[in-house]
Design a protein around this motif. Structure first.
Motif, PDB file in Angstrom:
ATOM      1  N   ALA A 194      19.993  17.047 -20.601  1.00 16.00           N
ATOM      2  CA  ALA A 194      20.969  18.070 -21.012  1.00 16.00           C
ATOM      3  C   ALA A 194      20.316  19.437 -21.202  1.00 16.00           C
ATOM      4  O   ALA A 194      21.015  20.442 -21.354  1.00 16.00           O
ATOM      5  N   VAL A 195      18.987  19.479 -21.202  1.00 14.75           N
ATOM      6  CA  VAL A 195      18.274  20.747 -21.408  1.00 14.75           C
ATOM      7  C   VAL A 195      18.439  21.631 -20.175  1.00 14.75           C
ATOM      8  O   VAL A 195      18.058  21.236 -19.068  1.00 14.75           O
ATOM      9  N   PRO A 196      19.007  22.833 -20.311  1.00 11.31           N
ATOM     10  CA  PRO A 196      19.247  23.690 -19.148  1.00 11.31           C
ATOM     11  C   PRO A 196      17.954  24.334 -18.636  1.00 11.31           C
ATOM     12  O   PRO A 196      17.106  24.760 -19.421  1.00 11.31           O
ATOM     13  N   VAL A 197      17.838  24.392 -17.297  1.00  5.93           N
ATOM     14  CA  VAL A 197      16.658  24.960 -16.638  1.00  5.93           C
ATOM     15  C   VAL A 197      17.118  25.877 -15.515  1.00  5.93           C
ATOM     16  O   VAL A 197      17.977  25.499 -14.709  1.00  5.93           O
ATOM     17  N   LEU A 198      16.562  27.082 -15.446  1.00  7.41           N
ATOM     18  CA  LEU A 198      16.914  28.029 -14.383  1.00  7.41           C
ATOM     19  C   LEU A 198      16.239  27.647 -13.067  1.00  7.41           C
ATOM     20  O   LEU A 198      15.164  27.046 -13.061  1.00  7.41           O
ATOM     21  N   PRO A 199      16.848  28.029 -11.932  1.00  6.83           N
ATOM     22  CA  PRO A 199      16.277  27.684 -10.621  1.00  6.83           C
ATOM     23  C   PRO A 199      14.840  28.180 -10.429  1.00  6.83           C
ATOM     24  O   PRO A 199      14.002  27.450  -9.897  1.00  6.83           O
ATOM     25  N   LEU A 200      14.531  29.399 -10.858  1.00  4.10           N
ATOM     26  CA  LEU A 200      13.178  29.920 -10.683  1.00  4.10           C
ATOM     27  C   LEU A 200      12.178  29.102 -11.491  1.00  4.10           C
ATOM     28  O   LEU A 200      11.068  28.813 -11.026  1.00  4.10           O
ATOM     29  N   THR A 201      12.563  28.712 -12.688  1.00  7.31           N
ATOM     30  CA  THR A 201      11.683  27.876 -13.511  1.00  7.31           C
ATOM     31  C   THR A 201      11.428  26.540 -12.832  1.00  7.31           C
ATOM     32  O   THR A 201      10.289  26.054 -12.804  1.00  7.31           O
ATOM     33  N   SER A 202      12.454  25.950 -12.271  1.00 11.48           N
ATOM     34  CA  SER A 202      12.294  24.677 -11.559  1.00 11.48           C
ATOM     35  C   SER A 202      11.321  24.823 -10.392  1.00 11.48           C
ATOM     36  O   SER A 202      10.459  23.959 -10.173  1.00 11.48           O
ATOM     37  N   ARG A 203      11.420  25.923  -9.651  1.00 10.48           N
ATOM     38  CA  ARG A 203      10.523  26.113  -8.496  1.00 10.48           C
ATOM     39  C   ARG A 203       9.081  26.328  -8.950  1.00 10.48           C
ATOM     40  O   ARG A 203       8.148  25.781  -8.353  1.00 10.48           O
ATOM     41  N   VAL A 204       8.905  27.123 -10.014  1.00  4.93           N
ATOM     42  CA  VAL A 204       7.559  27.348 -10.549  1.00  4.93           C
ATOM     43  C   VAL A 204       6.938  26.021 -10.986  1.00  4.93           C
ATOM     44  O   VAL A 204       5.775  25.724 -10.672  1.00  4.93           O
ATOM     45  N   CYS A 205       7.709  25.219 -11.698  1.00  3.90           N
ATOM     46  CA  CYS A 205       7.193  23.943 -12.196  1.00  3.90           C
ATOM     47  C   CYS A 205       6.885  22.976 -11.049  1.00  3.90           C
ATOM     48  O   CYS A 205       5.875  22.255 -11.090  1.00  3.90           O
ATOM     49  N   THR A 206       7.717  22.954 -10.038  1.00  5.55           N
ATOM     50  CA  THR A 206       7.477  22.084  -8.881  1.00  5.55           C
ATOM     51  C   THR A 206       6.210  22.505  -8.142  1.00  5.55           C
ATOM     52  O   THR A 206       5.372  21.669  -7.788  1.00  5.55           O
ATOM     53  N   LYS A 207       6.051  23.814  -7.918  1.00  6.95           N
ATOM     54  CA  LYS A 207       4.896  24.311  -7.156  1.00  6.95           C
ATOM     55  C   LYS A 207       3.582  23.998  -7.859  1.00  6.95           C
ATOM     56  O   LYS A 207       2.596  23.617  -7.216  1.00  6.95           O
ATOM     57  N   TYR A 208       3.558  24.138  -9.188  1.00  4.58           N
ATOM     58  CA  TYR A 208       2.305  23.975  -9.912  1.00  4.58           C
ATOM     59  C   TYR A 208       2.190  22.642 -10.646  1.00  4.58           C
ATOM     60  O   TYR A 208       1.241  22.421 -11.412  1.00  4.58           O
ATOM     61  N   GLY A 209       3.153  21.751 -10.419  1.00  2.00           N
ATOM     62  CA  GLY A 209       3.094  20.417 -11.015  1.00  2.00           C
ATOM     63  C   GLY A 209       3.210  20.414 -12.524  1.00  2.00           C
ATOM     64  O   GLY A 209       2.486  19.692 -13.226  1.00  2.00           O
ATOM     65  N   LEU A 210       4.136  21.201 -13.058  1.00  2.00           N
ATOM     66  CA  LEU A 210       4.304  21.333 -14.503  1.00  2.00           C
ATOM     67  C   LEU A 210       5.526  20.573 -14.989  1.00  2.00           C
ATOM     68  O   LEU A 210       6.530  20.466 -14.289  1.00  2.00           O
ATOM     69  N   ASP A 211       5.440  20.072 -16.209  1.00  2.00           N
ATOM     70  CA  ASP A 211       6.596  19.475 -16.881  1.00  2.00           C
ATOM     71  C   ASP A 211       7.326  20.602 -17.612  1.00  2.00           C
ATOM     72  O   ASP A 211       6.789  21.181 -18.565  1.00  2.00           O
TER      73      ASP A 211
END
Length: 326
Positions: free
Chosen positions: A242-259
């Protein structure tokens, strides 16, 4: 730059002359030779202090926001700040000017006076360290909120989105690697403008039923929930989906392997209250996204998003450092 305190002329040029008091509460402000400052609060004096060492290109902006956000989480309005700058000899005057402009402009945008502090060039640091002490007064006279006042049965509400500060730092410092689109650049600009929870705290402080607030900083959503529960001696059941996440944040986390749930999230507030939906409505009515993400109570902190009860523990270090230490 030469080690030691700045000359009085340089102190005026680079620091003092950029500061213009805005608030009637400021009695004695920053000045050459002034070792103390004074403000009138007429109420509880709420004080917080934090240095910033991993702000990247946003250091001046974040130094004000993270300390103002601490004050806001106590249900107070920030009114004045003391700023200490420790500058390495390798820094140039242009860097100090840029940093001071960020500090002054960010403080002014929040109605905060920079009333004093200390500025020194020293080889004890290899990059500029900014430490801010923030002073505030309660939004509601005599009323202050503590993180430890979460009550069993409280709804856990989160304002805005996860990972805002982490996204702002990474997307700014590594924009070349990310090859941001025009749409993502606009989203990044909006994120940088949403790093304050001063408005969130004011609205919450004026709303009945609030027991505790906590700004979501190092350790992200996971850290904030666990800190609130540890401070109050209660558990919580959270739905991380349920925690909201913005698209740019999702891409940053995916690229750098972040939770994303462990990524520093200044700009978002965690609130414990009896009627979560009423708090959400109050926030949204003032243009602030808000979501109920769980409930306090029981023993231990668990995520229920997978349909099973999974224990939540904070990471030993914020996910941001995975990128900064590369």
């Amino acid at each position: 730059m030469r080690q030691g305190k700045l000359t009085n002329a340089k102190l005026r040029e680079l620091v003092i002359d950029k500061i213009e008091p805005q608030n009637e509460e400021t009695v004695v402000g920053a000045g050459v030779g002034e070792d103390c400052c004074a403000v009138i609060t007429g109420d509880l004096c709420v004080v917080s202090t934090d240095p910033i060492t991993a702000g990247g290109k946003q250091t001046g902006v974040l130094a004000i926001h993270i300390n103002a956000n601490d004050i806001a989480a106590a249900g107070a309005a920030p009114i004045a700040a003391l700023v200490t700058l420790l500058i390495p000899p390798s820094a140039g005057e242009a860097q100090v000017r840029k940093l001071m402009n960020e500090l002054v402009q960010t403080a002014r945008s929040l109605g905060i006076d920079i009333i004093g502090g200390h500025t020194e060039v020293t080889d004890s640091v290899t990059r500029t360290v900014v430490s801010v002490t923030m002073i505030g007064k309660p939004v509601v006279k005599g009323k202050m909120f503590k993180t430890s006042d979460v009550q069993p049965g409280d709804d856990i509400i989160m304002t805005k989105y996860a990972g805002l500060e982490g996204t702002a730092i990474i997307a700014s410092d590594f924009s070349g690697e990310l090859s941001l689109t025009e749409q993502e650049r606009k989203e990044l600009a909006r994120i940088k403008e949403s790093l304050s929870v001063v408005k969130d705290g004011r609205i919450a402080a004026e709303t009945d039923g609030i027991h505790a607030m906590h700004d979501i900083t190092e350790g992200g959503v996971l850290g904030a929930v666990c800190e609130m529960c540890e401070a109050s001696g209660t558990g919580a059941r959270i739905d991380l989906s349920a925690v909201p996440v913005l698209p740019l944040t999702s891409r940053v986390c995916t690229k750098y392997g972040l939770d994303v749930y462990g990524l520093i999230s200044s700009g978002s507030m965690m609130i414990a209250a009896r009627n979560g939906n009423r708090i959400v409505e109050a926030m949204r009515a003032n243009g602030i996204p808000a979501t109920v993400i769980g409930k306090a109570g029981g023993q231990g902190v668990y995520d229920l998003s997978s349909g099973q009860k999974r224990a939540i523990t904070p990471y030993p270090a914020d996910e941001l450092y995975k990128v900064l230490e590369r």
